[in-house]
Design a protein around this motif. Structure first.
Motif, PDB file in Angstrom:
ATOM      1  N   ALA A  14       5.969   7.777  -0.213  1.00 27.40           N
ATOM      2  CA  ALA A  14       6.468   6.991  -1.374  1.00 27.40           C
ATOM      3  C   ALA A  14       5.002   6.454  -2.289  1.00 27.40           C
ATOM      4  O   ALA A  14       5.487   6.652  -3.539  1.00 27.40           O
ATOM      5  N   VAL A  15       3.853   6.784  -1.858  1.00 30.42           N
ATOM      6  CA  VAL A  15       2.835   6.768  -2.768  1.00 30.42           C
ATOM      7  C   VAL A  15       2.949   7.895  -3.730  1.00 30.42           C
ATOM      8  O   VAL A  15       2.703   7.442  -4.945  1.00 30.42           O
ATOM      9  N   LEU A  16       3.102   9.141  -3.405  1.00 33.94           N
ATOM     10  CA  LEU A  16       3.193  10.326  -4.328  1.00 33.94           C
ATOM     11  C   LEU A  16       4.383   9.761  -5.310  1.00 33.94           C
ATOM     12  O   LEU A  16       4.212  10.308  -6.732  1.00 33.94           O
ATOM     13  N   SER A  17       5.476   9.267  -4.975  1.00 39.38           N
ATOM     14  CA  SER A  17       6.585   8.969  -5.743  1.00 39.38           C
ATOM     15  C   SER A  17       6.385   8.026  -6.899  1.00 39.38           C
ATOM     16  O   SER A  17       6.807   7.831  -8.044  1.00 39.38           O
ATOM     17  N   ALA A  18       5.319   7.120  -6.509  1.00 40.83           N
ATOM     18  CA  ALA A  18       4.801   6.064  -7.404  1.00 40.83           C
ATOM     19  C   ALA A  18       3.966   6.802  -8.371  1.00 40.83           C
ATOM     20  O   ALA A  18       3.900   6.374  -9.599  1.00 40.83           O
ATOM     21  N   LEU A  19       3.008   7.293  -7.779  1.00 39.13           N
ATOM     22  CA  LEU A  19       1.798   7.720  -8.872  1.00 39.13           C
ATOM     23  C   LEU A  19       2.486   8.980  -9.949  1.00 39.13           C
ATOM     24  O   LEU A  19       1.543   9.159 -10.678  1.00 39.13           O
ATOM     25  N   VAL A  20       3.644   9.849  -9.407  1.00 39.79           N
ATOM     26  CA  VAL A  20       4.104  10.395 -10.593  1.00 39.79           C
ATOM     27  C   VAL A  20       4.406  10.006 -11.654  1.00 39.79           C
ATOM     28  O   VAL A  20       4.622  10.496 -12.635  1.00 39.79           O
ATOM     29  N   GLN A  21       4.598   8.462 -11.607  1.00 40.18           N
ATOM     30  CA  GLN A  21       5.178   7.726 -12.731  1.00 40.18           C
ATOM     31  C   GLN A  21       3.923   7.574 -13.708  1.00 40.18           C
ATOM     32  O   GLN A  21       3.960   7.779 -14.835  1.00 40.18           O
ATOM     33  N   ARG A  22       2.934   7.148 -13.234  1.00 41.91           N
ATOM     34  CA  ARG A  22       1.669   6.862 -13.880  1.00 41.91           C
ATOM     35  C   ARG A  22       0.345   6.709 -12.782  1.00 41.91           C
ATOM     36  O   ARG A  22       0.700   6.176 -11.758  1.00 41.91           O
ATOM     37  N   PRO A  23      -0.976   6.646 -13.254  1.00 37.47           N
ATOM     38  CA  PRO A  23      -1.790   6.148 -12.485  1.00 37.47           C
ATOM     39  C   PRO A  23      -2.145   4.778 -12.248  1.00 37.47           C
ATOM     40  O   PRO A  23      -1.422   3.764 -13.014  1.00 37.47           O
ATOM     41  N   MET A  24      -2.269   4.498 -10.864  1.00 36.35           N
ATOM     42  CA  MET A  24      -2.204   3.062 -10.715  1.00 36.35           C
ATOM     43  C   MET A  24      -3.291   2.693  -9.523  1.00 36.35           C
ATOM     44  O   MET A  24      -3.873   3.611  -8.795  1.00 36.35           O
ATOM     45  N   TRP A  36      10.748  -1.591  -5.933  1.00 38.05           N
ATOM     46  CA  TRP A  36      11.979  -0.483  -5.913  1.00 38.05           C
ATOM     47  C   TRP A  36      12.655  -0.122  -4.766  1.00 38.05           C
ATOM     48  O   TRP A  36      13.478   0.460  -4.660  1.00 38.05           O
ATOM     49  N   GLY A  37      12.155  -1.160  -3.600  1.00 40.29           N
ATOM     50  CA  GLY A  37      12.856  -1.104  -2.459  1.00 40.29           C
ATOM     51  C   GLY A  37      12.597   0.119  -1.685  1.00 40.29           C
ATOM     52  O   GLY A  37      13.251   0.488  -0.799  1.00 40.29           O
ATOM     53  N   LYS A  38      11.379   0.705  -1.701  1.00 43.72           N
ATOM     54  CA  LYS A  38      11.017   1.992  -1.122  1.00 43.72           C
ATOM     55  C   LYS A  38      10.948   1.601   0.384  1.00 43.72           C
ATOM     56  O   LYS A  38      11.079   2.838   1.084  1.00 43.72           O
ATOM     57  N   ASP A  39      10.398   0.544   0.830  1.00 46.01           N
ATOM     58  CA  ASP A  39      10.267   0.026   2.223  1.00 46.01           C
ATOM     59  C   ASP A  39      11.921   0.043   2.738  1.00 46.01           C
ATOM     60  O   ASP A  39      11.918  -0.101   4.277  1.00 46.01           O
ATOM     61  N   GLN A  40      12.904   0.051   2.084  1.00 44.85           N
ATOM     62  CA  GLN A  40      14.266   0.041   2.700  1.00 44.85           C
ATOM     63  C   GLN A  40      14.720   1.412   2.763  1.00 44.85           C
ATOM     64  O   GLN A  40      15.619   1.844   3.560  1.00 44.85           O
ATOM     65  N   ASP A  41      14.158   2.423   1.932  1.00 44.58           N
ATOM     66  CA  ASP A  41      14.642   3.727   1.860  1.00 44.58           C
ATOM     67  C   ASP A  41      14.128   4.491   3.202  1.00 44.58           C
ATOM     68  O   ASP A  41      14.763   5.478   3.329  1.00 44.58           O
ATOM     69  N   MET A  42      12.774   4.289   3.346  1.00 42.96           N
ATOM     70  CA  MET A  42      12.191   4.981   4.409  1.00 42.96           C
ATOM     71  C   MET A  42      11.116   3.779   5.320  1.00 42.96           C
ATOM     72  O   MET A  42      10.835   3.122   4.763  1.00 42.96           O
ATOM     73  N   GLU A  43      11.198   4.354   6.417  1.00 41.56           N
ATOM     74  CA  GLU A  43      10.317   3.459   7.593  1.00 41.56           C
ATOM     75  C   GLU A  43       9.009   3.802   7.347  1.00 41.56           C
ATOM     76  O   GLU A  43       8.347   4.745   7.648  1.00 41.56           O
TER      77      GLU A  43
END
Length: 219
Positions: A14-24, A36-43
């Motif tokens: 999930a972190v990689l999917s976020a950082l591919v957007q921009r540095p954070m 984005w609801g990523k905590d609903q997509d994966m445990e």
């Protein structure tokens, strides 16, 4: 068979999917993932978030680019994804999409001990589940249709999958309930007799003994 990854926690994906957007910085990452609801997509466990960040930095999947301070808030490190991190994201996605893995939903666990319930109660509870499932399907379909007017379908494909799974479960439940209601479900009489008399049917006792016996025991 999935490979052993240096950081195998799905939170890392999930972190990689976020950082591919921009540095954070980590707080921005966590905020984005929740929105984005990523905590609903994966445990994953939020308590391990900063440990995952440190491990990803250690294994060169992400790297620090700067430290920022906003007002009196503590200094925060901004991370960006590395080439190795991008490769990991793509490879991990390929594995998850292509390779089926055993999953153990709670409903399956309940079905595995369904015999503990009287068939009439089991039928009523399954009917209750179906009603709730139908309501959820209607709500999910309406929500998905609304989102499709604003968000490209590609970014809602996991919601389509959830809806398809629920629809398939509902269809299976209807078939099962039809058999239970009509009295055509195999072994229904023995199941009912066990709960009404307390006597375990002979065929079930024999089955338990046969399947529970070690393979080398031929006596």
């Amino acid at each position: 068979m999935p490979k052993q990854r240096k950081v195998g926690n799905l939170l890392a994906l999930a972190v990689l999917s976020a950082l591919v957007q921009r540095p954070m910085h980590p707080y921005e990452i966590a905020t984005a993932l929740r929105s984005w609801g990523k905590d609903q997509d994966m445990e994953f466990k939020w308590g391990s978030f900063y440990t995952v960040i440190r491990n990803m930095d250690k294994h060169d999947m992400i790297e620090a680019v700067e430290s920022v301070r906003e007002g009196r808030r503590p200094e925060r490190t901004v991370y960006r994804i590395t080439d190795a991190g991008r490769a990991e994201l793509v490879d991990w996605a390929r594995e998850l999409v292509s390779t089926p893995m055993p999953e153990q939903p709670r409903f399956r666990a309940g079905l595995s001990v369904l015999a503990a319930l009287h068939p009439d109660e089991a039928t009523e509870l399954l009917r209750q589940r179906l009603d709730l499932l139908d309501d959820a399907i209607r709500q999910d379909r309406a929500t998905l249709d609304g989102h499709l007017r604003e968000v490209p379908r590609l970014f809602l494909v996991e919601s389509e999958y959830d809806l398809a799974l629920r629809a398939a479960e509902a269809a299976w439940l209807r078939t099962l309930l039809a058999e239970l209601t009509a009295g055509t479900y195999p072994g229904l009489d023995s199941w009912r007799a066990y709960h009404e008399t307390g006597d375990v049917p002979a065929e079930l006792t024999e089955l338990a003994e046969r399947t529970g016996r070690p393979e080398h025991d031929t006596d």
